[in-house]
Design an enzyme around this catalytic site. Structure first.
Site, PDB file in Angstrom:
ATOM      1  N   CYS A 115      -2.394   3.854  11.108  1.00 51.41           N
ATOM      2  CA  CYS A 115      -2.241   5.051  11.945  1.00 51.41           C
ATOM      3  C   CYS A 115      -3.548   5.274  12.707  1.00 51.41           C
ATOM      4  O   CYS A 115      -4.004   6.402  12.861  1.00 51.41           O
ATOM      5  CB  CYS A 115      -1.845   6.264  11.121  1.00 51.41           C
TER       6      CYS A 115
ATOM      7  N   CYS B 122       0.872  -1.182   0.000  1.00 56.53           N
ATOM      8  CA  CYS B 122       0.000   0.000   0.000  1.00 56.53           C
ATOM      9  C   CYS B 122       0.904   1.226   0.000  1.00 56.53           C
ATOM     10  O   CYS B 122       1.020   1.933   1.001  1.00 56.53           O
ATOM     11  CB  CYS B 122      -0.918   0.009   1.220  1.00 56.53           C
TER      12      CYS B 122
ATOM     13  N   ASP C 253       0.696  -1.276   4.960  1.00 58.74           N
ATOM     14  CA  ASP C 253       0.332  -0.055   5.682  1.00 58.74           C
ATOM     15  C   ASP C 253      -1.090   0.264   5.248  1.00 58.74           C
ATOM     16  O   ASP C 253      -1.322   1.015   4.311  1.00 58.74           O
ATOM     17  CB  ASP C 253       1.305   1.065   5.314  1.00 58.74           C
TER      18      ASP C 253
ATOM     19  N   GLY D   8       4.669   7.113  -1.013  1.00 59.73           N
ATOM     20  CA  GLY D   8       5.992   6.501  -1.006  1.00 59.73           C
ATOM     21  C   GLY D   8       6.884   6.822   0.158  1.00 59.73           C
ATOM     22  O   GLY D   8       8.091   6.558   0.097  1.00 59.73           O
ATOM     23  N   GLY D   9       6.334   7.360   1.257  1.00 62.08           N
ATOM     24  CA  GLY D   9       7.182   7.650   2.404  1.00 62.08           C
ATOM     25  C   GLY D   9       7.864   6.406   2.950  1.00 62.08           C
ATOM     26  O   GLY D   9       9.084   6.373   3.136  1.00 62.08           O
ATOM     27  N   LYS D  10       7.079   5.363   3.187  1.00 59.69           N
ATOM     28  CA  LYS D  10       7.666   4.123   3.695  1.00 59.69           C
ATOM     29  C   LYS D  10       8.405   3.371   2.587  1.00 59.69           C
ATOM     30  O   LYS D  10       9.373   2.657   2.862  1.00 59.69           O
ATOM     31  CB  LYS D  10       6.577   3.255   4.324  1.00 59.69           C
TER      32      LYS D  10
END
Length: 449
Positions: free
Chosen positions: A383, A260, A330, A264-266
């Site tokens: 989150c 997921c 995520d 694209g942070g993770k």
């Protein structure tokens, strides 16, 4: 909204944004992008408009209490445009000390005038805001009033799950403006701190994530920070940084999947953690997010290690890829752990949302399980603070997947973060000064070496 000279104003655009968002149940960000950030305002006015929008969403209950005390008309009888104009005006008077009271009143009334509101309404708003400004010193502080600025049903949930004291602390944190947190991906934390200090930008080392830096005073554009263009860092909360570490230790020549990917942070964080020869696939169905994902990977200079699949996880699974050594899910969730950063969430969510989200989350986990090699690692993260999306999802997943085992997250995190793991081994930080609310579980598939 525009002044007489044709220029748009920060107050007018903030009011218009809030009115357009009101009652839609949609994220405020889309309205901000259209009505504020793409409005032609200067950077300073865009920044002020965004501050006004987020401030109203964080302090709505307190603002309404003040308006009710001074206005001769009940809030329930006010049109949304009037009520949000009042909220924007009172927010400036009570919380934005750098704005003179006269400017707060005059500019708010001027914004309504450009919206062609009748003279009697302009007079009503003007007189009420001036009365509030005159009595500002006698107004009770928000904490003393006891208003928690969250829907009652959400407060009741948190009171049940966490107790009165913790519930109130979560609400206090959610009313604060979040600090900017950087993840020093391609340079050490100390080197990035020196680079910032050379530009007189104060930074503080994060308490939990080893490569995190907090910028308590920064209010400028992210893109103007030194090192941004070169991909030396990305904006990422400490909780998100730590979740990526739960997928380790990473294998040389290993195959990994971000199921997921979003913006694209993770994905970028995982790519930076991979050893030589390892590869990462990223799955994202939204066309706009895919474009931004490409841009972020390129800026971080990790695009060579990542293959993007522009579709959902089910479609990716249908393409019959080789099995993966590690998968991060995520999952889309209610976001109740990140209300401080996204204050509209508290007003958008409804009690019935969690059941539908749980079904989606379980479907993603079940699909991911089919893509994981024996001996592989599956990390599930949200989150959210809600058990329906977190512990209950893991319990239901394990009840039908006998070949998976739950592992203690503290065994895979740095010593600085073990306090964020609960007795069951779940990574479960609650919203606090330095970190967002999050949940993660590490699952391992039986088999392999």
């Amino acid at each position: 909204m525009k002044k007489k000279d044709g220029k748009q104003t920060s107050r007018g655009q903030a009011i218009a944004c809030l009115v357009a968002w009101n009652g839609t149940g949609k994220p405020i960000q889309g309205f901000l992008d259209t009505l504020v950030y793409d409005s032609g305002l200067s950077h300073e006015d865009r920044q002020l408009a965004g501050m006004l929008v987020f401030g109203v969403l964080r302090r709505q209950g307190y603002l309404d209490a003040i308006i009710s005390r001074f206005a001769k008309t009940a809030l329930r009888k006010m049109e949304p445009l009037t009520l949000f104009a009042f909220r924007v005006g009172v927010l400036q008077l009570c919380f934005l000390e750098r704005i003179p009271a006269a400017a707060a009143v005059n500019e708010t009334v001027a914004a309504l005038k450009t919206m062609h509101q009748p003279a009697w309404l302009l007079g009503f708003v003007n007189a009420t805001l001036r009365a509030i400004a005159k009595e500002k010193a006698s107004l009770t502080e928000p904490e003393a009033v006891g208003l928690l600025d969250h829907p009652v049903w959400l407060l009741e949930r948190w009171r049940k799950h966490f107790g009165e004291e913790t519930m109130r602390e979560i609400c206090r944190i959610n009313s604060l403006e979040p600090q900017l947190c950087l993840h020093s991906l391609r340079t050490g934390r100390e080197e990035l701190a020196r680079l910032l200090a050379a530009q007189e930008i104060r930074s503080v080392a994060g308490q939990y994530a080893p490569e995190s830096l907090l910028l308590p005073d920064w209010r400028g554009a992210i893109t103007s920070l030194p090192g941004f263009a070169n991909g030396l860092f990305q904006v990422q909360d400490q909780a998100a940084q730590l979740v990526c570490q739960l997928l380790g230790p990473f294998r040389e020549q290993g195959r990994y999947l971000d199921g997921c990917a979003g913006l694209g942070g993770k994905t970028c964080a995982l790519a930076a953690l991979l050893p030589a020869g390892a590869a990462l696939n990223a799955v994202e169905p939204d066309e706009r997010r895919v474009r931004l994902l490409h841009e972020n990977l390129k800026r971080q200079k990790v695009q060579a290690q990542v293959s993007i699949f522009p579709g959902d996880l089910a479609a990716f699974a249908a393409s019959k890829p080789l099995l993966f050594d590690g998968i991060l899910i995520d999952a889309p969730c209610s976001g109740t752990g990140v209300i401080r950063r996204h204050p509209d969430i508290r007003w958008n969510r409804q009690p019935g949302d969690f059941a539908a989200l749980q079904a989606t989350q379980l479907s993603l986990l079940n699909t991911a399980a089919k893509l994981l090699a024996p001996g592989g690692v599956l990390v599930y993260a949200t989150c959210s603070l809600e058990p329906e999306e977190n512990q209950q999802v893991i319990e239901q997943f394990l009840s039908v997947h006998n070949d998976f085992r739950l592992k203690d997250c503290r065994d895979f995190l740095p010593a600085s973060a073990v306090s964020l793991v609960d007795k069951q081994g779940f990574f479960l930080p609650l919203p606090a000064e330095e970190i967002e609310g999050f949940f993660a579980a590490r699952l391992e598939r039986v088999g392999g070496e």
